[in-house]
Write a protein that holds these residues in place. Structure first.
Motif, PDB file in Angstrom:
ATOM      1  N   HIS A 119      -8.995 -12.635  14.965  1.00  0.00           N
ATOM      2  CA  HIS A 119      -9.251 -12.342  16.379  1.00  0.00           C
ATOM      3  C   HIS A 119     -10.564 -11.589  16.621  1.00  0.00           C
ATOM      4  CE1 HIS A 119      -8.536 -11.321  20.527  1.00  0.00           C
ATOM      5  NE2 HIS A 119      -8.678 -10.039  20.234  1.00  0.00           N
ATOM      6  N   SER A 128      -3.365  -2.119  20.484  1.00  0.00           N
ATOM      7  CA  SER A 128      -2.047  -2.583  20.920  1.00  0.00           C
ATOM      8  C   SER A 128      -1.043  -1.439  21.063  1.00  0.00           C
ATOM      9  CB  SER A 128      -1.524  -3.636  19.930  1.00  0.00           C
ATOM     10  OG  SER A 128      -0.272  -4.120  20.325  1.00  0.00           O
ATOM     11  N   ASP A 177      -1.527 -12.975  13.274  1.00  0.00           N
ATOM     12  CA  ASP A 177      -1.344 -13.870  14.411  1.00  0.00           C
ATOM     13  C   ASP A 177       0.091 -14.407  14.436  1.00  0.00           C
ATOM     14  OD1 ASP A 177      -4.026 -13.475  14.922  1.00  0.00           O
ATOM     15  OD2 ASP A 177      -4.653 -15.335  13.949  1.00  0.00           O
ATOM     16  N   PHE A 214       0.250  -5.525  26.363  1.00  0.00           N
ATOM     17  CA  PHE A 214       0.004  -6.904  25.960  1.00  0.00           C
ATOM     18  C   PHE A 214       0.659  -7.194  24.609  1.00  0.00           C
ATOM     19  CE2 PHE A 214      -3.988  -8.212  28.410  1.00  0.00           C
ATOM     20  CZ  PHE A 214      -3.978  -7.122  29.256  1.00  0.00           C
ATOM     21  N   SER A 215       1.024  -8.453  24.416  1.00  0.00           N
ATOM     22  CA  SER A 215       1.418  -8.920  23.085  1.00  0.00           C
ATOM     23  C   SER A 215       0.928 -10.363  22.976  1.00  0.00           C
ATOM     24  CB  SER A 215       2.943  -8.865  22.933  1.00  0.00           C
ATOM     25  OG  SER A 215       3.331  -9.576  21.783  1.00  0.00           O
ATOM     26  N   PHE A 259       2.577   2.367   2.497  1.00  0.00           N
ATOM     27  CA  PHE A 259       2.658   2.976   3.834  1.00  0.00           C
ATOM     28  C   PHE A 259       4.072   2.856   4.406  1.00  0.00           C
ATOM     29  CE2 PHE A 259      -2.088   1.821   4.587  1.00  0.00           C
ATOM     30  CZ  PHE A 259      -2.472   2.883   3.772  1.00  0.00           C
ATOM     31  N   THR A 282      -1.188  -0.679  24.745  1.00  0.00           N
ATOM     32  CA  THR A 282      -1.315  -1.736  25.757  1.00  0.00           C
ATOM     33  C   THR A 282       0.037  -2.387  26.071  1.00  0.00           C
ATOM     34  OG1 THR A 282      -1.674  -3.685  24.329  1.00  0.00           O
ATOM     35  CG2 THR A 282      -3.601  -2.314  24.815  1.00  0.00           C
ATOM     36  N   THR A 310      -2.532   0.439  11.839  1.00  0.00           N
ATOM     37  CA  THR A 310      -3.192   0.615  10.536  1.00  0.00           C
ATOM     38  C   THR A 310      -4.523  -0.135  10.496  1.00  0.00           C
ATOM     39  OG1 THR A 310      -2.052  -1.261   9.564  1.00  0.00           O
ATOM     40  CG2 THR A 310      -0.971   0.893   9.366  1.00  0.00           C
ATOM     41  N   THR A 311      -4.920  -0.710  11.614  1.00  0.00           N
ATOM     42  CA  THR A 311      -6.295  -1.187  11.791  1.00  0.00           C
ATOM     43  C   THR A 311      -6.833  -0.469  13.026  1.00  0.00           C
ATOM     44  OG1 THR A 311      -5.592  -3.028  13.224  1.00  0.00           O
ATOM     45  CG2 THR A 311      -5.878  -3.523  10.872  1.00  0.00           C
ATOM     46  N   PHE A 364       0.817  -1.228   0.000  1.00  0.00           N
ATOM     47  CA  PHE A 364       0.000   0.000   0.000  1.00  0.00           C
ATOM     48  C   PHE A 364       0.851   1.278   0.000  1.00  0.00           C
ATOM     49  CE2 PHE A 364      -3.306  -2.910   1.749  1.00  0.00           C
ATOM     50  CZ  PHE A 364      -4.281  -2.667   0.795  1.00  0.00           C
ATOM     51  N   LEU A 394      -4.330   6.116   7.278  1.00  0.00           N
ATOM     52  CA  LEU A 394      -3.740   4.774   7.175  1.00  0.00           C
ATOM     53  C   LEU A 394      -4.768   3.655   7.327  1.00  0.00           C
ATOM     54  CD1 LEU A 394      -0.458   5.290   9.276  1.00  0.00           C
ATOM     55  CD2 LEU A 394      -0.753   5.458   6.797  1.00  0.00           C
ATOM     56  N   VAL A 395      -5.998   3.992   7.705  1.00  0.00           N
ATOM     57  CA  VAL A 395      -7.012   2.935   7.864  1.00  0.00           C
ATOM     58  C   VAL A 395      -8.069   2.952   6.761  1.00  0.00           C
ATOM     59  CG1 VAL A 395      -6.826   2.297  10.297  1.00  0.00           C
ATOM     60  CG2 VAL A 395      -8.028   4.359   9.701  1.00  0.00           C
ATOM     61  N   GLY A 429      -2.608  -5.094  14.665  1.00  0.00           N
ATOM     62  CA  GLY A 429      -2.193  -5.612  15.967  1.00  0.00           C
ATOM     63  C   GLY A 429      -1.115  -6.677  15.837  1.00  0.00           C
ATOM     64  N   SER A 474      -7.808   2.157   3.784  1.00  0.00           N
ATOM     65  CA  SER A 474      -7.672   1.012   2.879  1.00  0.00           C
ATOM     66  C   SER A 474      -8.112  -0.318   3.515  1.00  0.00           C
ATOM     67  CB  SER A 474      -6.206   0.887   2.449  1.00  0.00           C
ATOM     68  OG  SER A 474      -5.378   0.844   3.592  1.00  0.00           O
ATOM     69  N   VAL A 475      -8.496  -0.301   4.779  1.00  0.00           N
ATOM     70  CA  VAL A 475      -8.900  -1.572   5.420  1.00  0.00           C
ATOM     71  C   VAL A 475     -10.203  -2.056   4.770  1.00  0.00           C
ATOM     72  CG1 VAL A 475      -9.526  -2.710   7.589  1.00  0.00           C
ATOM     73  CG2 VAL A 475      -7.805  -0.895   7.603  1.00  0.00           C
TER      74      VAL A 475
END
Ligand code: NAD
Length: 379
Positions: free
Chosen positions: A261, A130, A65, A135-136, A41, A133, A124-125, A39, A163-164, A92, A166-167
């Motif tokens: 997810h 994340s 994932d 967390f990973s 980016f 956060t 970009t979503t 894209f 950046l979103v 994420g 194109s989702v």
């Protein structure tokens, strides 16, 4: 004594990416994926690094994932490059991979006395949150492991709605339902506080107000900006309040059957709301009252707690239907034979998931299995 941590500086809105034009660093390590390269980016980011005279290396081999092999490859590259700036550009999966690479490198190697690089996350979503956060989520064989450590919190989060745009619609739906799930689970969590409540409530309203527009008109920049903010705000809520069993069940479903997810959360969420509220019993728990309060604040019928919980479930199902989301795990293409062959394994994973202890209602193996059966059939 309780704690509420807000770490990253947040740059948001149109042109937020221009923040990179003021950076100073010697060597940057950019973690991203092939879609970001396709894209253009990734180039947007590396062009800005070049303008600043910052050397860089790009690691773009992160798949959705991410698993341990992606982390090990990233560690080798990052170790050789010795960056003082790490930029994660992607969904994420990419941000989690960058976090796990940094965490593993700095905690398992003798070089851990190296200064930690500045860490910038550019989502970009609009889904995982994340970027804010600790967390990973990393896959090991068919189990998603949740790493939790404040070390992984980025220093800066850049929320640029450009950046979103194109989702695609299906990923917009999945990731948007992830935002809703983060907010709902943080709101009823055993570790919720006034601070996380404020953020969770706002995130829920933003999702119901703007997700459909993002889905139906992907280039609607103002709706995209609202959902991008919602994702980040929900992330701030759940990194402090943690989550619940929708996530525990979704992690196992995603690990075993590769269900994306957010879609996994969407399939399980209403069943968990009904369970937590004890909808078919006394429906009088603290969680039930909180769901009903949310329904009321969304303008849904909520004259009694039971009516409020029911309205919220109906509204979530309407949202899913308007985006053409699958109604059951079966609808995602998982066969009945395969599902039941792996059910015990998934229940075991969900029970030991780090999101389970903060679920508002304690849960046992039998109850988790029942929730999976309901979500498989979609009833
Ligand atoms: P993702 O990062 O896996 O991305 C999904 C797909 O969308 C990929 O193919 C990606 O290339 C594509 N994509 C990303 N941005 C795009 C864009 N702008 N335009 C077009 N395509 C784009 O999906 P996700 O939902 O963002 O992340 C899911 C992962 O994050 C899961 O592993 C999940 O367990 C984890 N997760 C982490 C946290 C956390 O706090 N760290 C929270 C929730 C979920």
């Amino acid at each position: 004594m309780s704690e509420f941590l807000i770490k990253p500086k947040i740059q948001f809105g149109t042109n937020a990416l221009d923040f990179l034009s003021g950076l100073t660093a010697r060597r940057a390590f950019v973690v991203t994926d092939k879609a970001m390269v396709k894209f253009g980016f990734a180039n947007k980011v590396t062009d800005k690094l070049m303008q600043r005279g910052i050397e860089f290396q790009v690691y773009d081999d992160v798949a959705s994932d991410p698993d341990i092999s992606a982390i090990v490859s990233g560690m080798k590259m990052m170790d050789a490059h010795y960056p003082d700036l790490v930029i994660a550009l992607g969904g994420g999966s990419v941000i989690d991979a960058a976090k796990a690479v940094m965490y593993s490198l700095w905690h398992t190697r003798k070089e851990s006395n190296r200064t930690k690089p500045q860490f910038i996350a550019i989502p970009t979503t609009s889904g995982t949150g994340s970027e804010v956060t600790s967390f990973s989520v990393i896959k090991s064989r068919s189990e998603k492991l949740v790493l939790v450590d404040e070390f992984m919190l980025p220093d800066v989060a850049i929320l640029d709605p450009e950046l979103v745009k194109s989702v695609p619609p299906a990923i917009t739906a999945d990731t948007g339902m992830d935002v809703l799930c983060h907010a709902l689970e943080a709101y009823v969590s055993k570790a919720a506080s006034d601070f996380s409540d404020a953020m969770a409530e706002k995130a829920v309203k933003l999702v119901f107000g703007h997700l459909i527009d993002c889905h139906h008109q992907g280039d609607n920049l103002s709706a995209r900006e609202k959902m991008h903010n919602a994702s980040c705000i929900a992330g701030m809520a759940f990194t402090n309040a943690s989550l619940g069993i929708t996530h525990s069940l979704a992690h196992a479903l995603g690990g075993v059957f590769h269900v994306p997810h957010g879609r996994a959360n969407a399939l399980l969420m209403t069943h968990v709301v009904a369970f937590n509220a004890n909808l078919h019993g006394d429906c009088n728990s603290e969680a039930a009252k909180r769901y009903a309060y949310l329904a009321q604040s969304l303008g849904l019928p909520a004259n009694t707690v039971k009516e409020g919980v029911t309205s919220l479930i109906v509204a979530i199902n309407v949202l899913k239907d308007e985006m053409g989301m699958p109604k059951s795990i079966r609808d995602t293409g998982v066969s009945e034979t395969d599902f039941y062959a792996r059910l015990t394994e998934m229940v075991g994973q969900a029970l030991r998931d780090s999101c389970t202890p903060t679920n508002p209602r304690d849960v046992n193996t039998h109850q988790l299995e029942t929730l999976y059966r309901q979500a498989f059939a979609g009833v």
